[in-house]
Design a protein around this motif. Structure first.
Motif, PDB file in Angstrom:
ATOM      1  N   GLU A 141       0.854  -1.186   0.000  1.00 26.88           N
ATOM      2  CA  GLU A 141       0.000   0.000   0.000  1.00 26.88           C
ATOM      3  C   GLU A 141       0.887   1.232   0.000  1.00 26.88           C
ATOM      4  OE1 GLU A 141      -1.499   0.852   4.320  1.00 26.88           O
ATOM      5  OE2 GLU A 141      -1.732  -1.284   3.907  1.00 26.88           O
ATOM      6  N   VAL A 142       0.332   2.348  -0.387  1.00 23.88           N
ATOM      7  CA  VAL A 142       1.092   3.587  -0.480  1.00 23.88           C
ATOM      8  C   VAL A 142       1.379   4.110   0.927  1.00 23.88           C
ATOM      9  CG1 VAL A 142       1.074   5.955  -1.320  1.00 23.88           C
ATOM     10  CG2 VAL A 142       0.098   4.122  -2.718  1.00 23.88           C
ATOM     11  N   GLY A 143       2.626   4.477   1.169  1.00 24.80           N
ATOM     12  CA  GLY A 143       2.989   5.099   2.441  1.00 24.80           C
ATOM     13  C   GLY A 143       3.984   4.345   3.289  1.00 24.80           C
ATOM     14  N   PRO A 144       3.736   3.061   3.643  1.00 24.83           N
ATOM     15  CA  PRO A 144       4.682   2.382   4.518  1.00 24.83           C
ATOM     16  C   PRO A 144       5.952   1.951   3.777  1.00 24.83           C
ATOM     17  CG  PRO A 144       2.805   0.958   4.071  1.00 24.83           C
ATOM     18  CD  PRO A 144       2.552   2.270   3.393  1.00 24.83           C
ATOM     19  N   THR A 145       7.051   2.027   4.477  1.00 22.36           N
ATOM     20  CA  THR A 145       8.325   1.556   3.952  1.00 22.36           C
ATOM     21  C   THR A 145       8.998   0.706   5.012  1.00 22.36           C
ATOM     22  OG1 THR A 145       9.481   3.516   4.742  1.00 22.36           O
ATOM     23  CG2 THR A 145       8.679   3.582   2.485  1.00 22.36           C
ATOM     24  N   SER A 146       9.978  -0.095   4.596  1.00 24.75           N
ATOM     25  CA  SER A 146      10.700  -0.915   5.565  1.00 24.75           C
ATOM     26  C   SER A 146      12.124  -1.176   5.090  1.00 24.75           C
ATOM     27  CB  SER A 146       9.965  -2.234   5.817  1.00 24.75           C
ATOM     28  OG  SER A 146       9.880  -2.990   4.630  1.00 24.75           O
ATOM     29  N   VAL A 147      12.932  -1.537   6.059  1.00 27.05           N
ATOM     30  CA  VAL A 147      14.309  -1.968   5.830  1.00 27.05           C
ATOM     31  C   VAL A 147      14.396  -3.370   6.415  1.00 27.05           C
ATOM     32  CG1 VAL A 147      16.738  -1.561   6.405  1.00 27.05           C
ATOM     33  CG2 VAL A 147      15.222   0.371   5.939  1.00 27.05           C
ATOM     34  N   ALA A 148      14.955  -4.313   5.668  1.00 27.70           N
ATOM     35  CA  ALA A 148      14.995  -5.697   6.119  1.00 27.70           C
ATOM     36  C   ALA A 148      16.348  -6.331   5.830  1.00 27.70           C
ATOM     37  CB  ALA A 148      13.900  -6.510   5.429  1.00 27.70           C
ATOM     38  N   ALA A 149      16.663  -7.353   6.623  1.00 27.97           N
ATOM     39  CA  ALA A 149      17.903  -8.112   6.437  1.00 27.97           C
ATOM     40  C   ALA A 149      17.636  -9.572   6.776  1.00 27.97           C
ATOM     41  CB  ALA A 149      19.004  -7.556   7.330  1.00 27.97           C
ATOM     42  N   PRO A 150      18.267 -10.507   6.066  1.00 28.37           N
ATOM     43  CA  PRO A 150      18.083 -11.920   6.379  1.00 28.37           C
ATOM     44  C   PRO A 150      18.870 -12.316   7.626  1.00 28.37           C
ATOM     45  CG  PRO A 150      19.665 -11.684   4.614  1.00 28.37           C
ATOM     46  CD  PRO A 150      19.153 -10.306   4.923  1.00 28.37           C
ATOM     47  N   VAL A 151      18.334 -13.301   8.339  1.00 33.88           N
ATOM     48  CA  VAL A 151      19.018 -13.885   9.489  1.00 33.88           C
ATOM     49  C   VAL A 151      19.368 -15.317   9.102  1.00 33.88           C
ATOM     50  CG1 VAL A 151      18.857 -14.516  11.928  1.00 33.88           C
ATOM     51  CG2 VAL A 151      17.713 -12.442  11.091  1.00 33.88           C
ATOM     52  N   ALA A 152      20.650 -15.615   9.033  1.00 32.13           N
ATOM     53  CA  ALA A 152      21.107 -16.937   8.604  1.00 32.13           C
ATOM     54  C   ALA A 152      21.059 -17.929   9.760  1.00 32.13           C
ATOM     55  CB  ALA A 152      22.524 -16.855   8.065  1.00 32.13           C
ATOM     56  N   GLY A 153      20.759 -19.177   9.418  1.00 28.39           N
ATOM     57  CA  GLY A 153      20.811 -20.262  10.394  1.00 28.39           C
ATOM     58  C   GLY A 153      22.219 -20.819  10.468  1.00 28.39           C
ATOM     59  N   PHE A 154      22.380 -21.912  11.187  1.00 25.62           N
ATOM     60  CA  PHE A 154      23.708 -22.504  11.362  1.00 25.62           C
ATOM     61  C   PHE A 154      24.343 -22.906  10.038  1.00 25.62           C
ATOM     62  CE2 PHE A 154      21.007 -26.175  11.158  1.00 25.62           C
ATOM     63  CZ  PHE A 154      21.763 -27.132  10.526  1.00 25.62           C
ATOM     64  N   ASP A 155      23.530 -23.211   9.030  1.00 25.56           N
ATOM     65  CA  ASP A 155      24.043 -23.647   7.730  1.00 25.56           C
ATOM     66  C   ASP A 155      24.298 -22.490   6.767  1.00 25.56           C
ATOM     67  OD1 ASP A 155      21.437 -22.906   7.277  1.00 25.56           O
ATOM     68  OD2 ASP A 155      20.794 -24.848   6.477  1.00 25.56           O
ATOM     69  N   GLY A 156      24.052 -21.259   7.217  1.00 27.34           N
ATOM     70  CA  GLY A 156      24.287 -20.096   6.370  1.00 27.34           C
ATOM     71  C   GLY A 156      23.109 -19.713   5.494  1.00 27.34           C
ATOM     72  N   LEU A 157      22.063 -20.525   5.484  1.00 23.72           N
ATOM     73  CA  LEU A 157      20.877 -20.227   4.687  1.00 23.72           C
ATOM     74  C   LEU A 157      19.925 -19.342   5.495  1.00 23.72           C
ATOM     75  CD1 LEU A 157      20.246 -23.758   3.170  1.00 23.72           C
ATOM     76  CD2 LEU A 157      21.308 -21.768   2.074  1.00 23.72           C
ATOM     77  N   PRO A 158      19.176 -18.476   4.821  1.00 26.72           N
ATOM     78  CA  PRO A 158      18.242 -17.622   5.545  1.00 26.72           C
ATOM     79  C   PRO A 158      17.208 -18.450   6.305  1.00 26.72           C
ATOM     80  CG  PRO A 158      18.520 -16.856   3.301  1.00 26.72           C
ATOM     81  CD  PRO A 158      19.193 -18.187   3.395  1.00 26.72           C
ATOM     82  N   GLN A 159      17.036 -18.151   7.580  1.00 27.81           N
ATOM     83  CA  GLN A 159      16.067 -18.838   8.426  1.00 27.81           C
ATOM     84  C   GLN A 159      14.977 -17.889   8.903  1.00 27.81           C
ATOM     85  OE1 GLN A 159      16.248 -22.243   9.004  1.00 27.81           O
ATOM     86  NE2 GLN A 159      17.833 -22.045   7.460  1.00 27.81           N
ATOM     87  N   ALA A 160      15.267 -16.595   8.883  1.00 29.24           N
ATOM     88  CA  ALA A 160      14.330 -15.586   9.358  1.00 29.24           C
ATOM     89  C   ALA A 160      14.718 -14.259   8.718  1.00 29.24           C
ATOM     90  CB  ALA A 160      14.395 -15.490  10.881  1.00 29.24           C
ATOM     91  N   ALA A 161      13.968 -13.232   9.053  1.00 25.10           N
ATOM     92  CA  ALA A 161      14.294 -11.888   8.591  1.00 25.10           C
ATOM     93  C   ALA A 161      14.062 -10.911   9.738  1.00 25.10           C
ATOM     94  CB  ALA A 161      13.430 -11.499   7.399  1.00 25.10           C
ATOM     95  N   LEU A 162      14.853  -9.875   9.733  1.00 25.94           N
ATOM     96  CA  LEU A 162      14.691  -8.787  10.691  1.00 25.94           C
ATOM     97  C   LEU A 162      14.280  -7.563   9.882  1.00 25.94           C
ATOM     98  CD1 LEU A 162      15.036  -7.578  13.539  1.00 25.94           C
ATOM     99  CD2 LEU A 162      17.408  -7.123  12.922  1.00 25.94           C
TER     100      LEU A 162
END
Length: 81
Positions: A17-38
């Motif tokens: 939707e118009v208006g909201p913005t965000s900044v995000a980064a991946p959170v890697a698990g023990f294997d280096g693959l993304p497991q979550a996001a912040l």
């Protein structure tokens, strides 16, 4: 629309939707693959491109710290590539 700003984080403007913005980064698990996001978000009048450039590296550093606490060893990334 998502804009990858630097290795480790992205800036998302008005994705659903118009208006909201965000900044995000991946959170890697023990294997280096993304497991979550912040992510942080706010109205575009407060979280504009300039503010995203300021907080993006902080979000990415925090996501990396979370990954380490989850068992990810950053040295593993270079060994896997």
């Amino acid at each position: 629309m998502e804009h990858v700003c630097a290795p480790g984080w992205s800036f998302i403007e008005s994705e659903r939707e118009v208006g909201p913005t965000s900044v995000a980064a991946p959170v890697a698990g023990f294997d280096g693959l993304p497991q979550a996001a912040l992510a942080i978000g706010g109205p575009s009048v407060r979280l504009d491109r300039a503010e995203a450039e300021r907080v993006g590296p902080i979000v990415a550093a925090t996501a990396r710290a979370m990954a380490v606490r989850m068992g990810h060893l950053p040295a593993q990334e270079s060994a896997d590539v």
